[in-house]
Design a protein around this motif. Sequence first.
Motif, PDB file in Angstrom:
ATOM      1  N   VAL A   1       0.685  -1.173  -0.161  1.00 29.38           N
ATOM      2  CA  VAL A   1      -0.037  -0.085   0.111  1.00 29.38           C
ATOM      3  C   VAL A   1       0.728   1.298  -0.087  1.00 29.38           C
ATOM      4  O   VAL A   1       0.332   2.209  -0.378  1.00 29.38           O
ATOM      5  N   LYS A   2       2.102   1.094   0.668  1.00 24.36           N
ATOM      6  CA  LYS A   2       2.715   2.230   0.671  1.00 24.36           C
ATOM      7  C   LYS A   2       3.365   2.491  -0.828  1.00 24.36           C
ATOM      8  O   LYS A   2       3.391   3.833  -1.318  1.00 24.36           O
ATOM      9  N   ARG A   3       3.546   1.578  -1.597  1.00 21.29           N
ATOM     10  CA  ARG A   3       4.262   1.688  -2.910  1.00 21.29           C
ATOM     11  C   ARG A   3       3.006   2.571  -3.866  1.00 21.29           C
ATOM     12  O   ARG A   3       3.212   3.192  -4.527  1.00 21.29           O
TER      13      ARG A   3
ATOM     14  N   PHE B   1       8.346   4.506 -11.613  1.00 18.15           N
ATOM     15  CA  PHE B   1       7.598   3.071 -10.838  1.00 18.15           C
ATOM     16  C   PHE B   1       8.872   2.388 -10.389  1.00 18.15           C
ATOM     17  O   PHE B   1       8.758   1.701  -9.244  1.00 18.15           O
ATOM     18  N   ALA B   2       9.788   2.149 -11.315  1.00 16.32           N
ATOM     19  CA  ALA B   2      10.954   1.059 -10.870  1.00 16.32           C
ATOM     20  C   ALA B   2      11.418   1.698  -9.851  1.00 16.32           C
ATOM     21  O   ALA B   2      11.665   0.724  -8.522  1.00 16.32           O
ATOM     22  N   ASP B   3      11.846   2.988  -9.633  1.00 15.94           N
ATOM     23  CA  ASP B   3      12.413   3.304  -8.320  1.00 15.94           C
ATOM     24  C   ASP B   3      11.725   3.203  -7.243  1.00 15.94           C
ATOM     25  O   ASP B   3      12.197   2.714  -6.050  1.00 15.94           O
ATOM     26  N   ILE B   4      10.289   3.464  -7.291  1.00 13.97           N
ATOM     27  CA  ILE B   4       9.359   3.524  -6.142  1.00 13.97           C
ATOM     28  C   ILE B   4       9.435   2.008  -5.737  1.00 13.97           C
ATOM     29  O   ILE B   4       9.674   1.704  -4.375  1.00 13.97           O
ATOM     30  N   PHE B   5       9.470   1.214  -6.615  1.00 11.56           N
ATOM     31  CA  PHE B   5       9.272  -0.166  -6.134  1.00 11.56           C
ATOM     32  C   PHE B   5      10.674  -0.556  -5.215  1.00 11.56           C
ATOM     33  O   PHE B   5      10.462  -1.306  -4.205  1.00 11.56           O
ATOM     34  N   GLU B   6      11.749  -0.362  -6.005  1.00  6.15           N
ATOM     35  CA  GLU B   6      13.025  -0.687  -5.146  1.00  6.15           C
ATOM     36  C   GLU B   6      13.136   0.095  -3.909  1.00  6.15           C
ATOM     37  O   GLU B   6      13.661  -0.672  -2.978  1.00  6.15           O
TER      38      GLU B   6
END
Length: 343
Positions: free
Chosen positions: A167-169, A333-338
């Motif tokens: 949920v944070k992502r 999006f990739a940065d947020i996930f990592e």
Amino acid sequence: MGKPKILVVDDSRANVLILNEVLQDSYSVMAATSGLEALELVHDNESPDIILLDVVMPEMDGYETCRHLKADEKTAKIPVLFVTDKDEVEDEAKGLDLGAVDYIIKPISPPILLARVRNHLDLKRHQNKLEDLVIKRTMQLKEGYVDTILRLTLASEFKDEDTGKHVKRISFYTKTLAERMGFEPTYCEQIYFASLMHDIGKVAIPDAILLKEGPLDEQEWKIMKTHAEVGAKILGDSKSPYLQMAEEIARYHHERWDGGGYPYGIKGEAIPMTARIMNIADQYDALRSQRPYKPAFDHKKAVSIITQGDGRTLPEHFDPEVLSAFVRLTDTFADIFETHKDK
């Protein structure tokens, strides 16, 4: 606390001296002899508390000067009093229509001028106090709304320990998409918090289904799909703008642009924009995350599935406008996930 500051604007130095003589005992007086000079003064220095403005001036008259002042966010709230020898009703009406708070005819009466300046400064102080109270109350309400959201989100984590990071992502994805699509800051902030509760309805799903290792059978899947409407019921009938948006997201975030979603099978613009944004964010994160029935896909694979399809997920499932924004934000999006990935 220093004296209130008054800016006197008049192309006649004699008039400036007269006004200064009347005002100087009670106020700190600045002066400008043209509209352009006045605009430079208010931008290059601390704003005055009130402006006394002549109408008839060369290059830029008082009306045009007032128009510029009211069009600028920095100076729009400074009270402007026209002080002029133009005494026609039409002249006074024009000045007031431009946003001036008063219109004083020359030759001035010192007691009347002082009384009007004092009254408008008192009114401005009262307005400032009221605005401060409104801001304070708004912040208190916002803190209450956000606290409610965080507590509801915490409750959902007790059902599924993977929920927290997910949920944070999601909150970062949705806010980033909304910003990219040009929504106003208030909307972007609200979707950041509201999206945290998109799956709150899963608290009503039995653990045997929610945490099942392997695919769900038809009956289990039917039960799982009820979480959208259950979540909307949990969040419904709130006066909070955050919870109102959260209800909308919870109810509709599994709907698809082509009409193939659930629980209502609506399509296109019948689906609220908040849910359209949420749908692609949720889909990306689900693809990146390990589930009992699937492995985690890497970023490139997840983007490929969303933009090109894999048979189960298709680009037609998403609002083209939201999909376009997603494509431009894939690196983000990739940065947020990592940054917020499960450990």
